[in-house]
Write a protein that holds these residues in place. Structure first.
Motif, PDB file in Angstrom:
ATOM      1  N   ILE A 268       0.849  -1.187   0.005  1.00 42.50           N
ATOM      2  CA  ILE A 268      -0.129   0.141   0.204  1.00 42.50           C
ATOM      3  C   ILE A 268       0.792   1.330  -0.049  1.00 42.50           C
ATOM      4  O   ILE A 268       1.782   1.433   0.710  1.00 42.50           O
ATOM      5  CB  ILE A 268      -1.112  -0.231   1.211  1.00 42.50           C
ATOM      6  N   ASN A 269       0.728   2.141  -0.955  1.00 41.81           N
ATOM      7  CA  ASN A 269       1.573   3.191  -1.063  1.00 41.81           C
ATOM      8  C   ASN A 269       1.412   3.893   0.163  1.00 41.81           C
ATOM      9  O   ASN A 269       0.296   4.140   0.989  1.00 41.81           O
ATOM     10  CB  ASN A 269       0.971   4.212  -2.144  1.00 41.81           C
ATOM     11  N   PRO A 270       2.518   4.692   0.684  1.00 45.84           N
ATOM     12  CA  PRO A 270       2.723   5.244   2.024  1.00 45.84           C
ATOM     13  C   PRO A 270       1.549   6.399   2.292  1.00 45.84           C
ATOM     14  O   PRO A 270       0.722   6.353   3.301  1.00 45.84           O
ATOM     15  CB  PRO A 270       4.035   5.836   2.103  1.00 45.84           C
ATOM     16  N   GLU A 271       1.408   7.118   0.958  1.00 47.07           N
ATOM     17  CA  GLU A 271       0.388   8.344   1.289  1.00 47.07           C
ATOM     18  C   GLU A 271      -1.014   7.605   1.233  1.00 47.07           C
ATOM     19  O   GLU A 271      -1.937   8.094   2.285  1.00 47.07           O
ATOM     20  CB  GLU A 271       0.317   9.173  -0.035  1.00 47.07           C
ATOM     21  N   VAL A 272      -1.415   6.764   0.696  1.00 48.48           N
ATOM     22  CA  VAL A 272      -2.616   5.923   0.915  1.00 48.48           C
ATOM     23  C   VAL A 272      -2.784   5.107   2.036  1.00 48.48           C
ATOM     24  O   VAL A 272      -3.858   5.353   2.866  1.00 48.48           O
ATOM     25  CB  VAL A 272      -2.598   4.939  -0.551  1.00 48.48           C
ATOM     26  N   ALA A 273      -1.932   4.800   2.617  1.00 54.89           N
ATOM     27  CA  ALA A 273      -1.946   3.785   3.917  1.00 54.89           C
ATOM     28  C   ALA A 273      -2.115   4.723   5.084  1.00 54.89           C
ATOM     29  O   ALA A 273      -2.979   4.524   6.188  1.00 54.89           O
ATOM     30  CB  ALA A 273      -0.755   3.224   4.239  1.00 54.89           C
ATOM     31  N   ALA A 274      -1.724   5.860   4.901  1.00 59.69           N
ATOM     32  CA  ALA A 274      -1.641   7.038   6.058  1.00 59.69           C
ATOM     33  C   ALA A 274      -3.158   7.335   6.014  1.00 59.69           C
ATOM     34  O   ALA A 274      -3.648   7.702   7.154  1.00 59.69           O
ATOM     35  CB  ALA A 274      -0.627   8.380   5.763  1.00 59.69           C
ATOM     36  N   ALA A 275      -3.641   7.693   4.779  1.00 56.16           N
ATOM     37  CA  ALA A 275      -5.047   8.150   4.760  1.00 56.16           C
ATOM     38  C   ALA A 275      -6.048   7.211   5.221  1.00 56.16           C
ATOM     39  O   ALA A 275      -6.832   7.807   5.883  1.00 56.16           O
ATOM     40  CB  ALA A 275      -5.225   8.742   3.157  1.00 56.16           C
ATOM     41  N   ILE A 276      -5.761   6.046   4.981  1.00 57.76           N
ATOM     42  CA  ILE A 276      -6.818   5.021   5.377  1.00 57.76           C
ATOM     43  C   ILE A 276      -6.576   5.009   6.679  1.00 57.76           C
ATOM     44  O   ILE A 276      -7.884   4.842   7.601  1.00 57.76           O
ATOM     45  CB  ILE A 276      -6.374   3.515   4.596  1.00 57.76           C
ATOM     46  N   ALA A 277      -5.540   5.093   7.519  1.00 58.68           N
ATOM     47  CA  ALA A 277      -5.404   4.580   8.874  1.00 58.68           C
ATOM     48  C   ALA A 277      -5.922   6.066   9.542  1.00 58.68           C
ATOM     49  O   ALA A 277      -6.458   5.771  10.690  1.00 58.68           O
ATOM     50  CB  ALA A 277      -3.512   4.700   9.172  1.00 58.68           C
ATOM     51  N   ALA A 278      -5.983   7.122   9.040  1.00 59.31           N
ATOM     52  CA  ALA A 278      -6.491   8.145   9.693  1.00 59.31           C
ATOM     53  C   ALA A 278      -7.912   8.269   9.235  1.00 59.31           C
ATOM     54  O   ALA A 278      -8.526   9.313   9.854  1.00 59.31           O
ATOM     55  CB  ALA A 278      -5.654   9.335   9.228  1.00 59.31           C
ATOM     56  N   GLY A 279      -8.545   7.714   8.607  1.00 55.30           N
ATOM     57  CA  GLY A 279     -10.065   7.587   8.300  1.00 55.30           C
ATOM     58  C   GLY A 279     -10.233   8.585   7.122  1.00 55.30           C
ATOM     59  O   GLY A 279     -11.457   9.226   7.127  1.00 55.30           O
ATOM     60  N   LYS A 280      -9.317   8.931   6.444  1.00 56.10           N
ATOM     61  CA  LYS A 280      -9.532   9.945   5.320  1.00 56.10           C
ATOM     62  C   LYS A 280     -10.133   9.379   4.162  1.00 56.10           C
ATOM     63  O   LYS A 280      -9.868   8.335   3.755  1.00 56.10           O
ATOM     64  CB  LYS A 280      -8.157  10.786   5.039  1.00 56.10           C
ATOM     65  N   PRO A 281     -10.548  10.283   3.444  1.00 58.71           N
ATOM     66  CA  PRO A 281     -11.330   9.781   2.082  1.00 58.71           C
ATOM     67  C   PRO A 281     -10.100   9.050   0.990  1.00 58.71           C
ATOM     68  O   PRO A 281      -9.304   9.910   0.788  1.00 58.71           O
ATOM     69  CB  PRO A 281     -12.161  10.809   1.630  1.00 58.71           C
ATOM     70  N   VAL A 282     -10.580   8.025   0.626  1.00 52.25           N
ATOM     71  CA  VAL A 282      -9.594   7.428  -0.528  1.00 52.25           C
ATOM     72  C   VAL A 282     -10.469   6.890  -1.550  1.00 52.25           C
ATOM     73  O   VAL A 282     -11.564   6.192  -1.121  1.00 52.25           O
ATOM     74  CB  VAL A 282      -8.692   6.352   0.100  1.00 52.25           C
ATOM     75  N   VAL A 283      -9.997   6.882  -2.711  1.00 45.99           N
ATOM     76  CA  VAL A 283     -10.839   6.343  -3.895  1.00 45.99           C
ATOM     77  C   VAL A 283      -9.901   5.590  -4.571  1.00 45.99           C
ATOM     78  O   VAL A 283      -8.818   5.927  -5.165  1.00 45.99           O
ATOM     79  CB  VAL A 283     -11.196   7.459  -5.048  1.00 45.99           C
ATOM     80  N   ALA A 284     -10.291   4.146  -4.879  1.00 46.71           N
ATOM     81  CA  ALA A 284      -9.423   3.018  -5.487  1.00 46.71           C
ATOM     82  C   ALA A 284      -9.915   3.406  -7.192  1.00 46.71           C
ATOM     83  O   ALA A 284     -11.288   3.995  -7.483  1.00 46.71           O
ATOM     84  CB  ALA A 284     -10.324   1.897  -5.031  1.00 46.71           C
ATOM     85  N   LEU A 285      -8.982   3.177  -7.951  1.00 45.89           N
ATOM     86  CA  LEU A 285      -9.074   3.250  -9.304  1.00 45.89           C
ATOM     87  C   LEU A 285      -8.365   2.028 -10.267  1.00 45.89           C
ATOM     88  O   LEU A 285      -7.438   1.450  -9.467  1.00 45.89           O
ATOM     89  CB  LEU A 285      -8.039   4.582  -9.846  1.00 45.89           C
ATOM     90  N   GLU A 286      -9.022   1.656 -10.985  1.00 42.94           N
ATOM     91  CA  GLU A 286      -8.519   0.237 -11.659  1.00 42.94           C
ATOM     92  C   GLU A 286      -7.377   0.689 -12.827  1.00 42.94           C
ATOM     93  O   GLU A 286      -7.122   1.659 -13.063  1.00 42.94           O
ATOM     94  CB  GLU A 286      -9.669  -0.415 -12.345  1.00 42.94           C
ATOM     95  N   SER A 287      -6.801  -0.424 -13.225  1.00 36.07           N
ATOM     96  CA  SER A 287      -5.959  -0.321 -14.318  1.00 36.07           C
ATOM     97  C   SER A 287      -5.906  -0.809 -15.660  1.00 36.07           C
ATOM     98  O   SER A 287      -5.038  -0.678 -16.565  1.00 36.07           O
ATOM     99  CB  SER A 287      -4.358  -0.930 -13.818  1.00 36.07           C
ATOM    100  N   THR A 288      -7.293  -1.590 -15.848  1.00 34.86           N
ATOM    101  CA  THR A 288      -7.080  -2.114 -17.232  1.00 34.86           C
ATOM    102  C   THR A 288      -7.323  -1.140 -17.968  1.00 34.86           C
ATOM    103  O   THR A 288      -7.305  -1.007 -19.351  1.00 34.86           O
ATOM    104  CB  THR A 288      -8.579  -3.241 -17.137  1.00 34.86           C
ATOM    105  N   ILE A 289      -8.098  -0.011 -17.695  1.00 37.23           N
ATOM    106  CA  ILE A 289      -8.381   1.159 -18.432  1.00 37.23           C
ATOM    107  C   ILE A 289      -7.204   1.875 -18.866  1.00 37.23           C
ATOM    108  O   ILE A 289      -6.998   2.318 -20.112  1.00 37.23           O
ATOM    109  CB  ILE A 289      -9.170   2.322 -17.780  1.00 37.23           C
TER     110      ILE A 289
END
Length: 304
Positions: free
Chosen positions: A8-29
């Motif tokens: 998990i990317n450090p910025e994303v991990a920190a946001a998840i841990a802090a309960g901040k909003p995160v949006v997942a995106l796919e890569s097939t596109i």
């Protein structure tokens, strides 16, 4: 246990841990949805739109066998250049891509799985897979639908891809107990067009209403995802009769060539792009931008 597979990317991990909003995106596109460099430009702009609307983007893929939740710009560039050489990866493929330590671009289904592993509840994409035309004979039904039945992630999309049998797709989702929410619409958008002849289960007009429904569903232990259908902006939608005709002809050509399974969607989308002289690609890009903006809004409300 997951740590041995998941980065998990450090910025994303920190946001998840802090309960901040995160949006997942796919890569097939990125790998299979459009040509380079448009694919990379689009992916980076989608990430920027999510940031501009108050959330953290987490583009998801498998690189050299590592499950990546949140990619760097360099990794997105790498994936975009590799293009069709990257393996299109759904649920069944994940363990083999990991074991062989190769690259995989995640579909709606596999992006939902990796998002759930990381603790992300909101995912923006173009359109979901579904029941293919003629599925009564072929049984060609996207794994996306089964994933929506089982995985607690909200998928913000422009409806089901218009190459599909939209009526049967809705029937399948109903059987699996997956709610289909129309964002400011009573009918299910058909990807390139704002509406179809099929109604949604519930119309909700704000990100806050959608986030509240998601929270209620999962807090009550009602397993499975949510489809949030967000119509393409009016100025970018294509003529419905024209698109229908193009798709009917493309399906006939695909059948005559014996193309099926995971090859069918890229074939049909390429045919549509060719016949519409690229206007469908422009529409595709704009609807993804539109979905990213709504997804960020929903993630912000859900985090509250």
């Amino acid at each position: 246990m997951l740590e041995q597979y998941l980065d998990i990317n450090p910025e994303v991990a920190a946001a998840i841990a802090a309960g901040k909003p995160v949006v997942a995106l796919e890569s097939t596109i990125i790998s299979h949805g459009m040509p380079y460099p448009q694919n990379v430009e689009t992916a980076l702009k989608v990430e920027q739109i999510i940031r501009d609307n108050g959330a953290i983007p987490a583009t998801i893929a498998i690189l050299k066998g590592r499950l990546k939740v949140g990619m760097t710009h360099e990794e997105i560039e790498y994936l975009g250049k590799a293009g069709l050489d990257v393996i299109k990866t759904s649920r069944r493929d994940i363990p083999f891509i990991v074991a062989k330590q190769v690259d995989g671009a995640t579909t709606v289904a596999s992006t939902m799985i990796l998002a759930q592993m990381a603790g992300i509840k909101v995912f923006a994409t173009g359109g979901i897979g579904g029941v293919h035309r003629g599925a009564q004979q072929t049984f060609d039904i996207s794994a996306d639908l089964q994933e929506l039945a089982n995985t607690d992630v909200a998928v913000i999309c422009a409806g089901a891809k218009s190459i599909l049998d939209i009526g049967l797709t809705l029937e399948y989702l109903e059987t699996q107990g997956v709610p289909v929410i129309g964002h400011q619409t009573d009918t299910l958008p058909a990807f390139y067009t704002r509406e179809s002849e099929f109604g949604v289960d519930y119309r909700l007009d704000t990100a806050e209403q959608i986030a509240t429904a998601m929270k209620a569903k999962w807090e009550m232990g009602l397993k499975g995802g949510v489809v949030v259908a967000n119509p393409i902006p009016e100025e970018y939608q294509l003529d419905r009769a024209m698109i229908d005709e193009v798709i009917i002809n493309a399906v006939a050509e695909m059948d005559s060539k014996g193309i099926s399974g995971k090859e069918s969607t890229p074939f049909l989308l390429a045919k549509v792009a060719e016949k519409t002289e690229g206007t469908s690609l422009k529409a595709n890009i704009e609807l993804v931008f539109n979905n990213a903006k709504l997804a960020a809004g929903i993630a912000v409300e859900y985090a509250k």
